[in-house]
Motif scaffolding. Structure first.
Motif, PDB file in Angstrom:
ATOM      1  N   ASP A  72      43.051  62.631  35.115  1.00  0.00           N
ATOM      2  CA  ASP A  72      42.107  61.598  35.510  1.00  0.00           C
ATOM      3  C   ASP A  72      41.006  61.541  34.455  1.00  0.00           C
ATOM      4  O   ASP A  72      40.372  62.570  34.172  1.00  0.00           O
ATOM      5  N   LEU A  73      40.789  60.379  33.902  1.00  0.00           N
ATOM      6  CA  LEU A  73      39.763  60.191  32.878  1.00  0.00           C
ATOM      7  C   LEU A  73      38.569  59.462  33.482  1.00  0.00           C
ATOM      8  O   LEU A  73      38.744  58.480  34.206  1.00  0.00           O
ATOM      9  N   PHE A  74      37.362  59.957  33.178  1.00  0.00           N
ATOM     10  CA  PHE A  74      36.132  59.254  33.548  1.00  0.00           C
ATOM     11  C   PHE A  74      35.705  58.457  32.317  1.00  0.00           C
ATOM     12  O   PHE A  74      34.943  58.927  31.485  1.00  0.00           O
ATOM     13  N   LEU A  75      36.243  57.260  32.219  1.00  0.00           N
ATOM     14  CA  LEU A  75      36.126  56.439  31.019  1.00  0.00           C
ATOM     15  C   LEU A  75      34.909  55.525  31.136  1.00  0.00           C
ATOM     16  O   LEU A  75      34.699  54.917  32.193  1.00  0.00           O
ATOM     17  N   PRO A  76      34.075  55.415  30.076  1.00  0.00           N
ATOM     18  CA  PRO A  76      33.017  54.406  30.143  1.00  0.00           C
ATOM     19  C   PRO A  76      33.620  53.043  30.494  1.00  0.00           C
ATOM     20  O   PRO A  76      34.618  52.618  29.886  1.00  0.00           O
ATOM     21  N   ARG A  77      33.047  52.399  31.499  1.00  0.00           N
ATOM     22  CA  ARG A  77      33.636  51.163  32.019  1.00  0.00           C
ATOM     23  C   ARG A  77      33.802  50.113  30.924  1.00  0.00           C
ATOM     24  O   ARG A  77      34.758  49.329  30.933  1.00  0.00           O
ATOM     25  N   ALA A  78      32.885  50.104  29.970  1.00  0.00           N
ATOM     26  CA  ALA A  78      32.942  49.109  28.885  1.00  0.00           C
ATOM     27  C   ALA A  78      34.168  49.306  27.988  1.00  0.00           C
ATOM     28  O   ALA A  78      34.562  48.394  27.261  1.00  0.00           O
ATOM     29  N   ASP A  79      34.791  50.503  28.049  1.00  0.00           N
ATOM     30  CA  ASP A  79      35.939  50.806  27.172  1.00  0.00           C
ATOM     31  C   ASP A  79      37.283  50.539  27.831  1.00  0.00           C
ATOM     32  O   ASP A  79      38.336  50.805  27.234  1.00  0.00           O
ATOM     33  N   LEU A  80      37.275  50.022  29.062  1.00  0.00           N
ATOM     34  CA  LEU A  80      38.519  49.918  29.835  1.00  0.00           C
ATOM     35  C   LEU A  80      39.548  49.011  29.170  1.00  0.00           C
ATOM     36  O   LEU A  80      40.727  49.369  29.053  1.00  0.00           O
ATOM     37  N   GLU A  81      39.124  47.845  28.709  1.00  0.00           N
ATOM     38  CA  GLU A  81      40.089  46.915  28.110  1.00  0.00           C
ATOM     39  C   GLU A  81      40.661  47.458  26.808  1.00  0.00           C
ATOM     40  O   GLU A  81      41.864  47.329  26.545  1.00  0.00           O
ATOM     41  N   ALA A  82      39.816  48.079  25.991  1.00  0.00           N
ATOM     42  CA  ALA A  82      40.303  48.661  24.733  1.00  0.00           C
ATOM     43  C   ALA A  82      41.286  49.798  25.023  1.00  0.00           C
ATOM     44  O   ALA A  82      42.309  49.942  24.339  1.00  0.00           O
ATOM     45  N   PHE A  83      40.991  50.591  26.053  1.00  0.00           N
ATOM     46  CA  PHE A  83      41.894  51.670  26.447  1.00  0.00           C
ATOM     47  C   PHE A  83      43.249  51.103  26.852  1.00  0.00           C
ATOM     48  O   PHE A  83      44.303  51.625  26.460  1.00  0.00           O
ATOM     49  N   ALA A  84      43.239  50.027  27.633  1.00  0.00           N
ATOM     50  CA  ALA A  84      44.493  49.419  28.099  1.00  0.00           C
ATOM     51  C   ALA A  84      45.336  48.928  26.922  1.00  0.00           C
ATOM     52  O   ALA A  84      46.567  49.066  26.926  1.00  0.00           O
ATOM     53  N   ARG A  85      44.676  48.362  25.924  1.00  0.00           N
ATOM     54  CA  ARG A  85      45.424  47.865  24.755  1.00  0.00           C
ATOM     55  C   ARG A  85      46.119  49.001  24.018  1.00  0.00           C
ATOM     56  O   ARG A  85      47.235  48.828  23.508  1.00  0.00           O
ATOM     57  N   SER A  86      45.487  50.168  23.972  1.00  0.00           N
ATOM     58  CA  SER A  86      46.050  51.259  23.169  1.00  0.00           C
ATOM     59  C   SER A  86      46.913  52.234  23.972  1.00  0.00           C
ATOM     60  O   SER A  86      47.614  53.053  23.389  1.00  0.00           O
ATOM     61  N   HIS A  87      46.866  52.154  25.298  1.00  0.00           N
ATOM     62  CA  HIS A  87      47.571  53.140  26.124  1.00  0.00           C
ATOM     63  C   HIS A  87      48.600  52.527  27.071  1.00  0.00           C
ATOM     64  O   HIS A  87      49.102  53.216  27.949  1.00  0.00           O
TER      65      HIS A  87
END
Length: 327
Positions: A169-184
């Motif tokens: 489970d990652l506690f990801l900065p909310r602003a990074d969610l879309e970038a995370f989705a693109r790369s993961h």
């Protein structure tokens, strides 16, 4: 439970995304292919957007010793990076909150069921007294993202991670969610994760619980309760039922008859098949799912004295049971 704020995830704009229903509003139920998404997670690929879950943080020098007094779990010496689960109980031992915790050495992070974070923060604030602790609702700033067990995906630098046998489970900065989705990617929906949770017999607060559930009924003594630790609210009930008696109900896993088109919903009645569809209700379905290998499955909470080998009816659908909690 409070109603979630319906914070809609930006990932609902991904191709094929179908919005989830309660209690998972705000994220995708699936992205067009439920079984493919389940298989991907089972194979350790992809990720699940859980950005609708609440995030609560506790900082301050006293945080672990203080939480230890309030939670069912032994956390006073929790090492940095070690994941654990804990419950908040009522004075009568009924489950009020479920927390999925990790400490990073400076802050204790917890994710909780959608919409429960405000009540949890209010309770924690009321218990601060003279302790050096600060409690915060961090949901607006952080999104929970789940990487399945076996995933070799890189965790972004600086992100707090809660590593468990079921994944990260990652506690990801909310602003990074879309970038995370693109790369993961590819993204898998909440329904795929729920199917794997049901398969693993793992209870979820608000689904497997009602207002009178005690931890023993769900097998939570194994993962979220420390039986040797000292005082916390509800501890007397936990100790008494553990030492003397049997809990009034028990969690069961159900293999549902696959010829039925409709899955029984949360709260659907469970009866003995031998009593027929008009027989006495002996429990209720808590979560049902369509599994990529097992077909239709469910968890249910039934009276402890229901025979373990009896065929059941879940909302009229024949169901064979597997023991999760011993009677």
């Amino acid at each position: 439970m409070e109603q979630p704020h319906h914070r809609a995830s930006p990932l609902l704009s991904l191709p094929g995304a179908v919005a989830a229903e309660a209690p998972d509003e705000g994220v995708a139920a699936h992205y067009g292919d439920l079984f493919r998404e389940q298989r991907a997670l089972a194979d350790g690929t992809g990720f699940v957007d859980l950005s609708h879950r609440g995030v609560v943080t506790v900082t301050g020098d006293d945080r672990l010793g203080w939480l230890h007094l309030l939670l069912t779990q032994h956390v006073s010496e929790l090492p940095p990076g070690r994941a654990t689960e804990a419950l908040v109980l009522s004075a009568h031992g009924h489950i009020e909150h479920a927390l999925y915790l990790v400490d990073d050495g400076a802050t204790t992070w917890a994710h909780v069921e959608p919409g429960t974070e405000a009540a949890l923060v209010a309770y924690l604030e009321s218990m601060k007294f003279f302790y050096r602790v600060e409690v915060a609702d961090a949901t607006d700033g952080y999104a929970v993202v789940h990487l399945p067990a076996g995933s070799i995906a890189e965790t972004p630098g600086g992100v707090v991670v809660r590593e468990t046998p079921y994944g990260r489970d990652l506690f990801l900065p909310r602003a990074d969610l879309e970038a995370f989705a693109r790369s993961h990617g590819p993204a898998a929906g909440a329904l795929a994760l729920e199917a794997l949770r049901v398969e693993a017999h793992r209870p979820r607060f608000g689904m497997e619980t009602d207002h009178r559930t005690i931890p023993h009924e769900l097998g939570w003594l194994d993962t979220a309760v420390h039986l040797q630790k000292g005082c916390y609210r509800g501890q007397e009930t936990v100790a008494r039922v553990h030492n003397l008696g049997r809990p009034p109900r028990r969690l069961v896993f159900l293999h549902l008859d696959g010829s039925e088109v409709k899955l029984p919903g949360h709260g659907a009645p469970v009866r003995l098949a031998s009593d027929g569809p008009d027989g006495r209700q002996l429990g209720f379905v808590t979560t049902s799912a369509r599994h990529h290998e097992l077909g239709p499955i469910a968890l249910a909470l039934v009276k402890r004295n229901v025979p373990v080998d009896a065929t059941l009816l879940a909302d009229g659908t024949a169901a064979a049971q597997e023991v999760v909690v011993e009677p």
